[in-house]
Design a protein around this motif. Structure first.
Motif, PDB file in Angstrom:
ATOM      1  N   SER A   1      12.140  -8.259   0.280  1.00 60.96           N
ATOM      2  CA  SER A   1      11.891  -8.520   1.917  1.00 60.96           C
ATOM      3  C   SER A   1      13.136  -7.290   2.017  1.00 60.96           C
ATOM      4  CB  SER A   1      12.619  -9.464   1.837  1.00 60.96           C
ATOM      5  OG  SER A   1      13.843  -9.407   1.578  1.00 60.96           O
TER       6      SER A   1
ATOM      7  N   ARG B   1      13.450  -3.709   4.052  1.00 60.55           N
ATOM      8  CA  ARG B   1      12.440  -2.444   4.805  1.00 60.55           C
ATOM      9  C   ARG B   1      13.012  -1.266   3.685  1.00 60.55           C
ATOM     10  NH1 ARG B   1      11.517  -1.515  11.053  1.00 60.55           N
ATOM     11  NH2 ARG B   1      10.676  -0.044  10.456  1.00 60.55           N
TER      12      ARG B   1
ATOM     13  N   TRP C   1       7.169  -2.078  -2.710  1.00 65.85           N
ATOM     14  CA  TRP C   1       7.402  -2.972  -1.517  1.00 65.85           C
ATOM     15  C   TRP C   1       7.473  -3.422   0.132  1.00 65.85           C
ATOM     16  CZ3 TRP C   1       4.042  -7.046  -3.571  1.00 65.85           C
ATOM     17  CH2 TRP C   1       3.762  -8.587  -2.736  1.00 65.85           C
ATOM     18  N   ARG C   2       8.627  -3.007  -0.519  1.00 68.77           N
ATOM     19  CA  ARG C   2       9.440  -3.404   1.348  1.00 68.77           C
ATOM     20  C   ARG C   2       9.253  -1.521   1.942  1.00 68.77           C
ATOM     21  NH1 ARG C   2      13.859  -3.161  -3.648  1.00 68.77           N
ATOM     22  NH2 ARG C   2      14.742  -0.774  -2.400  1.00 68.77           N
TER      23      ARG C   2
ATOM     24  N   HIS D   1       6.659  -2.400   3.953  1.00 70.92           N
ATOM     25  CA  HIS D   1       6.968  -3.177   4.843  1.00 70.92           C
ATOM     26  C   HIS D   1       7.507  -2.148   5.534  1.00 70.92           C
ATOM     27  CE1 HIS D   1       7.881  -7.271   2.205  1.00 70.92           C
ATOM     28  NE2 HIS D   1       6.631  -7.295   3.063  1.00 70.92           N
ATOM     29  N   ASP D   2       8.158  -1.351   5.858  1.00 78.69           N
ATOM     30  CA  ASP D   2       8.664  -0.114   6.666  1.00 78.69           C
ATOM     31  C   ASP D   2       7.738   0.762   7.391  1.00 78.69           C
ATOM     32  OD1 ASP D   2      11.219   1.325   7.800  1.00 78.69           O
ATOM     33  OD2 ASP D   2       9.756   2.926   6.746  1.00 78.69           O
TER      34      ASP D   2
ATOM     35  N   SER E   1       1.950  -5.600   4.876  1.00 80.82           N
ATOM     36  CA  SER E   1       2.073  -6.289   4.021  1.00 80.82           C
ATOM     37  C   SER E   1       2.845  -5.673   2.887  1.00 80.82           C
ATOM     38  CB  SER E   1       0.987  -7.376   3.263  1.00 80.82           C
ATOM     39  OG  SER E   1       1.360  -7.895   3.172  1.00 80.82           O
ATOM     40  N   GLY E   2       3.402  -6.135   1.741  1.00 81.52           N
ATOM     41  CA  GLY E   2       3.661  -5.738   0.345  1.00 81.52           C
ATOM     42  C   GLY E   2       2.823  -5.517  -0.668  1.00 81.52           C
TER      43      GLY E   2
ATOM     44  N   GLN F   1       8.253  -7.119  12.206  1.00 89.46           N
ATOM     45  CA  GLN F   1       8.447  -9.074  11.532  1.00 89.46           C
ATOM     46  C   GLN F   1       8.761  -8.624   9.982  1.00 89.46           C
ATOM     47  OE1 GLN F   1       4.342  -9.479  10.920  1.00 89.46           O
ATOM     48  NE2 GLN F   1       4.015  -8.430   9.363  1.00 89.46           N
ATOM     49  N   TYR F   2       9.336  -7.681   9.862  1.00 88.11           N
ATOM     50  CA  TYR F   2       9.960  -7.383   8.076  1.00 88.11           C
ATOM     51  C   TYR F   2      11.416  -6.933   8.183  1.00 88.11           C
ATOM     52  CZ  TYR F   2       5.100  -7.395   6.534  1.00 88.11           C
ATOM     53  OH  TYR F   2       3.881  -7.803   6.376  1.00 88.11           O
TER      54      TYR F   2
END
Length: 179
Positions: A18, A20, A87-88, A91-92, A96-97, A169-170
């Motif tokens: 979860s 960024r 994954w992060r 998000h950045d 989606s990751g 949103q992340y």
């Protein structure tokens, strides 16, 4: 973020999917992985390579094999931290990751399509492997290969994109968070 900060952050958040990750965080960690993979390859080549020489009728062949234990250990150590930072990083950029897994998921899907396509075509052509190159199967294979070639390039492009400004949103932008 410095090189050592990025490495420290990635290993401390090795199971954090979860939030960024900034570009420097991802790319410094990627550089760390490349450097350690090269060093592990050198160690494997120096200490874990077995050389076999065989001769037969004026032909001499030399075979070098290695089980690459050090590279395997390095790969296992950095697998989850690299997946988590990728994954992060997605998000950045506002994605989606799961997009970090896109090439792997597409490879699994392509294998399924090929197995299903060959299995389905074998019902019509007698069950030999030459059906892989029949016209009907090529209609499946060629687009699949194109997607498999383009998807890693697309993910690489997404990983190089700048951070999405502001909070998404992340979470908050890593550049705007007070250090």
């Amino acid at each position: 973020m410095t090189f050592s900060d990025a490495i420290r952050t990635c290993f401390s958040k090795f199971l954090t999917f979860s939030g960024r990750a900034s570009r420097p965080e991802y790319w410094f960690f990627f550089l760390f992985i490349v450097i350690w993979s090269i060093l592990a390859g050198i160690i494997d080549a120096q200490f874990f390579t077995q050389v076999a020489v065989s001769e037969s009728d004026e032909v001499k062949s030399v075979t070098a094999t290695s089980s690459q234990p050090v590279q395997s250990i390095v790969s296992l150590i950095v697998f989850f931290p690299h997946l988590a930072v990728a994954w992060r990083r997605m998000h950045d950029t506002g994605r989606s990751g799961l997009y970090a897994l896109l090439p792997i998921l597409l490879i699994l899907g392509a294998l399924g399509v090929l197995v299903f396509g060959i299995g389905l075509a074998s019902q019509f052509h007698g069950g030999t492997l030459d059906i892989l190159f029949t016209r009907a199967t090529l209609l499946i294979v060629i687009p699949t290969l194109i997607v498999l070639f383009v998807s890693p390039l697309l993910v690489l492009w997404w990983l190089t994109r700048p951070s999405q400004p502001g909070t998404n949103q992340y979470g908050p932008n890593p550049y705007e968070v007070a250090q």
